[in-house]
Write an enzyme that holds these catalytic residues in place. Structure first.
Site, PDB file in Angstrom:
ATOM      1  N   LYS A 152       0.960  -1.248   0.055  1.00 47.74           N
ATOM      2  CA  LYS A 152      -0.063   0.065   0.028  1.00 47.74           C
ATOM      3  C   LYS A 152       0.956   1.267  -0.029  1.00 47.74           C
ATOM      4  O   LYS A 152       0.679   2.343  -0.455  1.00 47.74           O
ATOM      5  CB  LYS A 152      -1.049  -0.085   1.374  1.00 47.74           C
ATOM      6  CG  LYS A 152      -2.140  -0.821   0.957  1.00 47.74           C
ATOM      7  CD  LYS A 152      -3.093  -0.943   1.972  1.00 47.74           C
ATOM      8  CE  LYS A 152      -4.177  -2.105   1.628  1.00 47.74           C
ATOM      9  NZ  LYS A 152      -4.643  -2.906   2.791  1.00 47.74           N
TER      10      LYS A 152
ATOM     11  N   LYS B 135      -3.819 -11.622  -9.923  1.00 48.79           N
ATOM     12  CA  LYS B 135      -4.926 -11.966  -8.771  1.00 48.79           C
ATOM     13  C   LYS B 135      -6.102 -11.194  -9.066  1.00 48.79           C
ATOM     14  O   LYS B 135      -6.189  -9.960  -9.201  1.00 48.79           O
ATOM     15  CB  LYS B 135      -4.183 -11.749  -7.450  1.00 48.79           C
ATOM     16  CG  LYS B 135      -4.981 -11.756  -6.302  1.00 48.79           C
ATOM     17  CD  LYS B 135      -4.610 -11.109  -4.900  1.00 48.79           C
ATOM     18  CE  LYS B 135      -5.785 -11.207  -4.054  1.00 48.79           C
ATOM     19  NZ  LYS B 135      -6.208 -10.199  -3.180  1.00 48.79           N
TER      20      LYS B 135
ATOM     21  N   LYS C 201     -10.504  -6.389  -6.183  1.00 50.47           N
ATOM     22  CA  LYS C 201     -11.386  -5.251  -6.504  1.00 50.47           C
ATOM     23  C   LYS C 201     -10.402  -4.015  -6.623  1.00 50.47           C
ATOM     24  O   LYS C 201     -10.585  -3.052  -7.345  1.00 50.47           O
ATOM     25  CB  LYS C 201     -12.417  -4.809  -5.299  1.00 50.47           C
ATOM     26  CG  LYS C 201     -11.924  -4.970  -3.996  1.00 50.47           C
ATOM     27  CD  LYS C 201     -13.099  -4.754  -3.254  1.00 50.47           C
ATOM     28  CE  LYS C 201     -13.097  -5.016  -1.658  1.00 50.47           C
ATOM     29  NZ  LYS C 201     -12.251  -6.177  -1.451  1.00 50.47           N
TER      30      LYS C 201
HETATM   31  P1  ADP Z   1      -9.645  -7.787  -2.472  1.00 52.96           P
HETATM   32  O1  ADP Z   1      -8.390  -7.937  -2.966  1.00 52.96           O
HETATM   33  O2  ADP Z   1     -10.588  -7.763  -3.728  1.00 52.96           O
HETATM   34  O3  ADP Z   1      -9.744  -6.382  -1.782  1.00 52.96           O
HETATM   35  P2  ADP Z   1      -9.866  -8.802   0.043  1.00 52.96           P
HETATM   36  O4  ADP Z   1      -8.500  -8.412   0.439  1.00 52.96           O
HETATM   37  O5  ADP Z   1     -10.970  -8.012   0.593  1.00 52.96           O
HETATM   38  O6  ADP Z   1     -10.137  -8.798  -1.511  1.00 52.96           O
HETATM   39  O7  ADP Z   1     -10.178 -10.340   0.421  1.00 52.96           O
HETATM   40  C1  ADP Z   1     -11.165 -10.769   1.391  1.00 52.96           C
HETATM   41  C2  ADP Z   1     -10.940 -12.476   1.281  1.00 52.96           C
HETATM   42  O8  ADP Z   1     -10.923 -12.875   0.116  1.00 52.96           O
HETATM   43  C3  ADP Z   1      -9.362 -12.898   1.997  1.00 52.96           C
HETATM   44  O9  ADP Z   1      -9.493 -13.903   2.643  1.00 52.96           O
HETATM   45  C4  ADP Z   1      -8.543 -12.891   0.582  1.00 52.96           C
HETATM   46  O10 ADP Z   1      -7.626 -13.726   0.884  1.00 52.96           O
HETATM   47  C5  ADP Z   1      -9.683 -13.486  -0.167  1.00 52.96           C
HETATM   48  N1  ADP Z   1      -9.197 -13.401  -1.624  1.00 52.96           N
HETATM   49  C6  ADP Z   1      -9.380 -12.144  -2.489  1.00 52.96           C
HETATM   50  N2  ADP Z   1      -9.204 -12.033  -3.601  1.00 52.96           N
HETATM   51  C7  ADP Z   1      -8.694 -13.637  -3.670  1.00 52.96           C
HETATM   52  C8  ADP Z   1      -8.411 -14.201  -4.939  1.00 52.96           C
HETATM   53  N3  ADP Z   1      -8.196 -13.474  -6.221  1.00 52.96           N
HETATM   54  N4  ADP Z   1      -8.002 -15.368  -4.746  1.00 52.96           N
HETATM   55  C9  ADP Z   1      -8.086 -16.226  -3.625  1.00 52.96           C
HETATM   56  N5  ADP Z   1      -8.532 -15.492  -2.672  1.00 52.96           N
HETATM   57  C10 ADP Z   1      -8.871 -14.042  -2.615  1.00 52.96           C
END
Ligand code: ADP
Ligand code: TRP
Length: 321
Positions: free
Chosen positions: A111, A190, A193
């Site tokens: 970040k 990956k 959002k």
């Molecule tokens: P984002 O990357 O969209 O902001 P978050 O960080 O809020 O997602 O992730 C919420 C949950 O979903 C966490 O447990 C995270 O490890 C899982 N997660 C998010 N994106 C993925 C992905 N592409 N593959 C596997 N798990 C994911």
């Protein structure tokens, strides 16, 4: 019986990465463990400063989980802020957390590298996460790979506290399923959002199909044999397909004669098949927000009861009581 805990930030629309990486594994634990699942709205404040947005996103996550099969009789489902015990616990834990441990966290470093102004909450994020996990004595924390380090930090902090003040906390294990550790987005990175590459689980059907049709593939022509193991469309297809469907599709890739467009259409059909009925359930639930609010209140009561006991133990251990 094992106790399982996970949380998710209400910071945007949930996508296939969230679903396969975290939601589905948590929901599957309902059959065999005691699940605690919460909406991490304190954590979301590290990136959201619009109150109306945060409220709406919190409601959305609640509806999403209930529509996807969260059973409130089995799972304690709550808003993090309804269990403020975790905030006090977070302070106690921060007193045994070395700065260096937090400075090494990838998520923090990423970040900062992206130019997001660092505030104390962003830095202390993993300590609050440790408090979430330790407050309810969880044994297992199902998350995607990106959260693994945070669970390791939790283990370190709990170990240090136990060493300094006597056995207080259960040391949890992360649970990361290899096959869904990193679900790719439409660009092959990956799915996240923050990368604008998601396929939402409750997006409108037409928009979802459009996203699927824009998944990045290589430039092989219709007649060429294709490698399912390196293709983004197949990577998503296999998450939703039965074994027979998976094998058949892999064979069609290898044989040649099938374009990526056909694979995308087949993926769109599987997505609609899986999430269509859940979307209908979500629409019904959205008409009954009193019920949803009741679920979250009851869940918070259950989590508070456990967190209160853990906090009491920790307060005693450090000499506040
Ligand atoms: P984002 O990357 O969209 O902001 P978050 O960080 O809020 O997602 O992730 C919420 C949950 O979903 C966490 O447990 C995270 O490890 C899982 N997660 C998010 N994106 C993925 C992905 N592409 N593959 C596997 N798990 C994911
Ligand atoms: N940091 C997690 C995420 O962004 C959300 C979270 C907060 C969490 N507290 C937690 C996950 C405790 C598991 C356990 O996805």
């Amino acid at each position: 019986m094992k106790r399982i805990l996970s949380g998710i930030q209400p910071s945007g629309k949930l996508h296939l990465g969230n679903y396969f990486g975290m939601m589905k594994p948590c929901l599957e634990w309902q059959a065999q463990g005691e699940v605690f699942l919460f909406i991490a709205n304190y954590h979301a404040l590290t990136s959201i400063s619009d109150a109306a947005f945060l409220r709406q996103a919190t409601t959305d996550v609640a509806l999403d989980f209930l529509a996807c099969g969260l059973d409130p009789e089995k799972t304690a489902f709550y808003r993090q802020s309804d269990v403020p015990e975790v905030m006090e616990l977070s302070w106690l834990l921060s007193t045994v957390t070395p700065m260096g441990l937090l400075e090494r966290c990838h998520s923090f470093k990423d970040k900062i590298a992206k130019g997001i102004a660092a505030n104390h909450a962003l830095f202390a994020y993993p300590v609050l996460m440790a408090a979430d996990i330790l407050a309810v004595n969880s044994n297992v924390v199902p998350v995607g790979k990106d959260q693994k380090q945070h669970v390791e930090v939790t283990r370190d902090i709990a170990g240090k506290f136990n060493q300094q003040f006597g056995e207080t906390f259960v040391i949890p294990d992360p649970q990361i399923r290899a096959e869904v550790a990193v679900v790719p987005g439409i660009d092959g990175e990956k799915m996240s959002k923050s990368y604008n590459n998601t396929i939402e689980i409750f997006g409108e059907a037409k928009a979802t199909t459009k996203r699927i049709m824009s998944i990045k593939t290589d430039s092989k022509g219709l007649a060429d044999p294709k490698d399912p193991d390196t293709d983004n469309v197949f990577a998503l297809y296999k998450l939703l397909a039965t074994e027979a469907q998976r094998e058949e599709m892999a064979a069609r890739y290898r044989a040649g004669g099938m374009g990526y467009g056909d694979a995308k259409k087949a993926l769109a059909a599987l997505v609609e098949n899986h999430f269509g009925p859940m979307r209908a359930k979500r629409e019904e639930l959205a008409k009954n927000m009193d019920y949803v609010e009741g679920v979250l209140k009851r869940g918070a009561e259950r989590a508070k009861a456990v967190a209160h006991e853990t906090l009491k133990k920790a307060r005693k251990a450090v000499g506040l009581e």
